[in-house]
Design a protein around this motif. Sequence first.
Motif, short mmCIF file in Angstrom:
data_model
loop_
_atom_site.label_atom_id
_atom_site.label_comp_id
_atom_site.label_asym_id
_atom_site.label_seq_id
_atom_site.Cartn_x
_atom_site.Cartn_y
_atom_site.Cartn_z
N TRP A 317 -5.97 7.03 -7.27
CA TRP A 317 -6.12 6.24 -6.07
C TRP A 317 -5.58 5.43 -5.36
CZ3 TRP A 317 -10.62 4.16 -5.96
CH2 TRP A 317 -11.96 4.68 -6.53
N LEU A 318 -3.92 6.21 -5.49
CA LEU A 318 -2.92 6.10 -4.85
C LEU A 318 -3.28 6.80 -3.04
CD1 LEU A 318 -0.26 4.61 -3.61
CD2 LEU A 318 1.47 6.48 -4.70
N LEU A 319 -4.11 7.78 -3.63
CA LEU A 319 -4.31 8.91 -1.77
C LEU A 319 -5.47 8.09 -1.59
CD1 LEU A 319 -3.43 12.01 -3.43
CD2 LEU A 319 -1.94 10.71 -2.09
N THR A 320 -6.42 7.47 -2.66
CA THR A 320 -7.54 7.00 -1.91
C THR A 320 -7.48 6.10 -0.83
OG1 THR A 320 -8.71 8.00 -3.69
CG2 THR A 320 -10.36 6.61 -2.92
N GLY A 321 -6.56 5.29 -1.33
CA GLY A 321 -6.15 4.16 -1.08
C GLY A 321 -5.37 4.51 0.41
N ILE A 322 -4.75 5.16 0.87
CA ILE A 322 -3.51 5.52 1.56
C ILE A 322 -4.35 6.55 2.65
CG2 ILE A 322 -1.59 7.64 2.22
CD1 ILE A 322 -0.41 6.98 -0.37
N TRP A 323 -5.60 7.27 1.96
CA TRP A 323 -6.46 7.79 2.69
C TRP A 323 -7.30 6.24 3.73
CZ3 TRP A 323 -12.42 8.14 4.04
CH2 TRP A 323 -12.77 8.70 4.24
N HIS A 324 -7.76 5.21 3.89
CA HIS A 324 -8.75 4.72 4.50
C HIS A 324 -7.91 4.50 5.13
CE1 HIS A 324 -11.22 4.83 0.67
NE2 HIS A 324 -12.36 4.55 1.24
N GLY A 325 -6.54 4.52 5.37
CA GLY A 325 -5.63 3.31 6.37
C GLY A 325 -4.11 2.93 6.11
N ALA A 326 -3.88 3.43 7.13
CA ALA A 326 -1.87 3.51 7.41
C ALA A 326 -1.77 1.55 7.43
CB ALA A 326 -2.18 3.92 8.82
N GLU A 327 -2.12 1.23 5.88
CA GLU A 327 -1.53 -0.10 6.20
C GLU A 327 -1.24 -0.26 4.50
OE1 GLU A 327 0.40 -3.03 6.44
OE2 GLU A 327 -0.37 -2.49 8.05
N TRP A 328 -0.83 -1.71 4.02
CA TRP A 328 -0.56 -1.88 1.98
C TRP A 328 -1.18 -2.15 2.09
CZ3 TRP A 328 3.11 0.99 0.37
CH2 TRP A 328 4.36 1.42 1.05
N THR A 329 -1.67 -2.76 2.91
CA THR A 329 -3.28 -3.81 2.10
C THR A 329 -4.41 -2.10 1.34
OG1 THR A 329 -4.28 -3.56 4.22
CG2 THR A 329 -3.62 -5.41 3.47
N PHE A 330 -4.56 -1.31 2.30
CA PHE A 330 -4.98 -0.19 1.46
C PHE A 330 -4.32 0.53 0.24
CE2 PHE A 330 -6.16 -0.15 6.23
CZ PHE A 330 -7.98 -0.45 5.71
N VAL A 331 -3.01 0.65 0.41
CA VAL A 331 -2.81 1.35 -1.12
C VAL A 331 -2.71 -0.57 -1.85
CG1 VAL A 331 -0.46 1.46 -2.26
CG2 VAL A 331 -0.73 1.93 0.49
N VAL A 372 -11.77 -7.64 0.23
CA VAL A 372 -11.17 -8.57 0.81
C VAL A 372 -9.97 -8.30 1.39
CG1 VAL A 372 -9.56 -11.09 0.57
CG2 VAL A 372 -12.28 -10.70 -0.03
N ILE A 373 -8.63 -7.55 -0.07
CA ILE A 373 -7.78 -6.67 0.51
C ILE A 373 -8.74 -5.72 1.48
CG2 ILE A 373 -5.86 -5.60 -0.51
CD1 ILE A 373 -6.64 -7.50 -3.42
N PHE A 374 -9.19 -4.84 1.52
CA PHE A 374 -9.49 -3.99 2.35
C PHE A 374 -10.16 -4.54 3.99
CE2 PHE A 374 -11.94 -0.46 4.45
CZ PHE A 374 -12.23 0.31 3.16
N ARG A 375 -10.04 -5.66 4.46
CA ARG A 375 -10.58 -6.20 5.49
C ARG A 375 -9.28 -6.68 5.83
NH1 ARG A 375 -10.78 -7.97 9.77
NH2 ARG A 375 -12.03 -9.33 10.14
N ALA A 376 -8.43 -7.35 5.80
CA ALA A 376 -7.18 -7.66 5.23
C ALA A 376 -6.75 -7.39 6.86
CB ALA A 376 -6.54 -9.42 4.78
N ASP A 377 -6.10 -7.63 7.79
CA ASP A 377 -4.93 -7.24 8.66
C ASP A 377 -3.66 -6.03 7.65
OD1 ASP A 377 -7.01 -6.80 10.65
OD2 ASP A 377 -5.78 -8.80 11.63
N ASN A 378 -3.12 -7.90 7.10
CA ASN A 378 -2.00 -7.46 6.21
C ASN A 378 -1.73 -7.87 5.19
OD1 ASN A 378 -0.59 -9.75 6.85
ND2 ASN A 378 -1.02 -9.20 8.73
N LEU A 379 -0.84 -7.93 4.42
CA LEU A 379 -1.06 -8.56 2.86
C LEU A 379 -0.75 -9.78 2.92
CD1 LEU A 379 1.22 -6.24 0.96
CD2 LEU A 379 -0.77 -6.62 0.71
N VAL A 380 -0.37 -10.60 3.74
CA VAL A 380 -0.17 -12.10 4.12
C VAL A 380 -1.12 -12.18 4.24
CG1 VAL A 380 0.86 -13.83 4.99
CG2 VAL A 380 2.45 -12.07 5.20
N GLU A 381 -1.86 -11.72 5.53
CA GLU A 381 -3.27 -12.61 5.15
C GLU A 381 -4.66 -12.17 4.12
OE1 GLU A 381 -5.24 -10.77 8.78
OE2 GLU A 381 -3.49 -11.32 10.06
#
Length: 473
Positions: A317-331, A372-381
């Motif tokens: 699931w860590l790799l699945t998150g990383i696969w989806h995009g280069a941002e901490w939100t995906f992790v 919501v986490i997936f859609r946000a541009d960063n963790l703050v948003e």
Amino acid sequence: MLFSSIVFLFYFFPAVLLIYYILRFSNTLKNIFLLFASLFFYAWGEPWFVLIMIVSIICNYVFALLVDRYRHKKSISKIILVLMCFVNLGLLFFFKYLGFAVRTITQITNFKIHIPNIALPIGISFFTFQAMSYVVDVYRKNGNVQKNPFYVALYISFFPQLIAGPIVRYSTIANQIINRKETWQKFSIGTCRFITGLSKKVLIANNMAVVADRIFEMNIVAGVPSSLAWLGSVAYTLQIFFDFSGYSDMAIGIGLMFGFKFEENFNYPYISKSITEFWRRWHMSLGSWFKEYVYFPLGGSRIKNKDKVIRNLFIVWLLTGIWHGAEWTFVLWGLWNFTFIAVEKFFAIDKRVSNKITRNLYVLFVVNLGWVIFRADNLVEAGRFVSSMFKFYKNGFWSDYTAMFLKEYIVFFTAGIVFSTPIAKRMNKFIVDGEPGSKILDFGYTFVIISLFLICVSYLTKGTYNPFIYFNF
């Protein structure tokens, strides 16, 4: 080039179909033509991106040949396999993750490092994973090596599933590349499937995108009322499903028109009763890829040590998150799913909670917050939006914007919710399996399909908002 574009619908695709069926007398000519049409399709937006894909094709073609040649020498074949992973993942890292890695190092160390602005080749994650699976399958003897480079190139670059999947294993279409047959039944089913996917994309996903994007943008400026935040999250939940499943339907439909049969990629995930079941129904080709090439090699769930099973799930699931995009939100999104899947696995939630409605509501709640986490541009948003959903910003509950969006888009929200369930599948089964020769049913189905296509075209000619979420991956 988008499937849901006038250029594709009325220029590229009709021309490719016409020439393809003119060449129907020769399977070799058909394949060569499809290869060059696919390369042209990929090069349409950014021509130089096609060079990256050609490099990937050549490298993996050679790796498969070498693995097959030295399969009797395990040490050499393993070295080749490791080198293959290094080249493919290195290429993916350079274009997709280098900027993110440099930015993260800069933030942690305060070193002034130039952050490279590298354009992301469309669909690189999809065709990279597809190419890797081919070489691994040859290594495992789960498929025969293909010595014709044009067939390997067609497999990796075939335009219907090139940009956003489904991820196809070579063994499932190897015979189809050489021996497939086009039939009127395949063509008619493929046409209906394509129009269904186009309707999902243009009529539901695009309208939900307008609502979701507007509300997420409003929340960046200032926290929005709770009802508006929930409406935005539901809109995005519907958007991403109909956007991606619509694309998969179009890809499967186009494949059928050319005589190919691809595996299904979605199976009504929003009716799931657990997060584990949800991921068996959502993006099934990606889930199957990670299960086959990461989870099982790590030992899967067969090992008795629970700590190692959790480790395996965590890695996947860590790799699945990383696969989806280069941002901490995906992790974070990947770890969010890991947490609930691990809890379900070891605490038998399905046995503790027997009520199916309760379990489905739990899934929808967890998945919605995850999107919501997936859609946000960063963790703050992401944190700000979740806070707005639960009124932590004290912006109240109701908003005139909520009423406005509901009034203007209630038809699309309703259609999205209804068609997230198998009702359309059951209606289609009733029409197909209904009274033989029923002219009313046949005419009605044809009328609906043609009407949907014309409505979609009218939306596209007006220049409506028309993004594809998974083009970013």
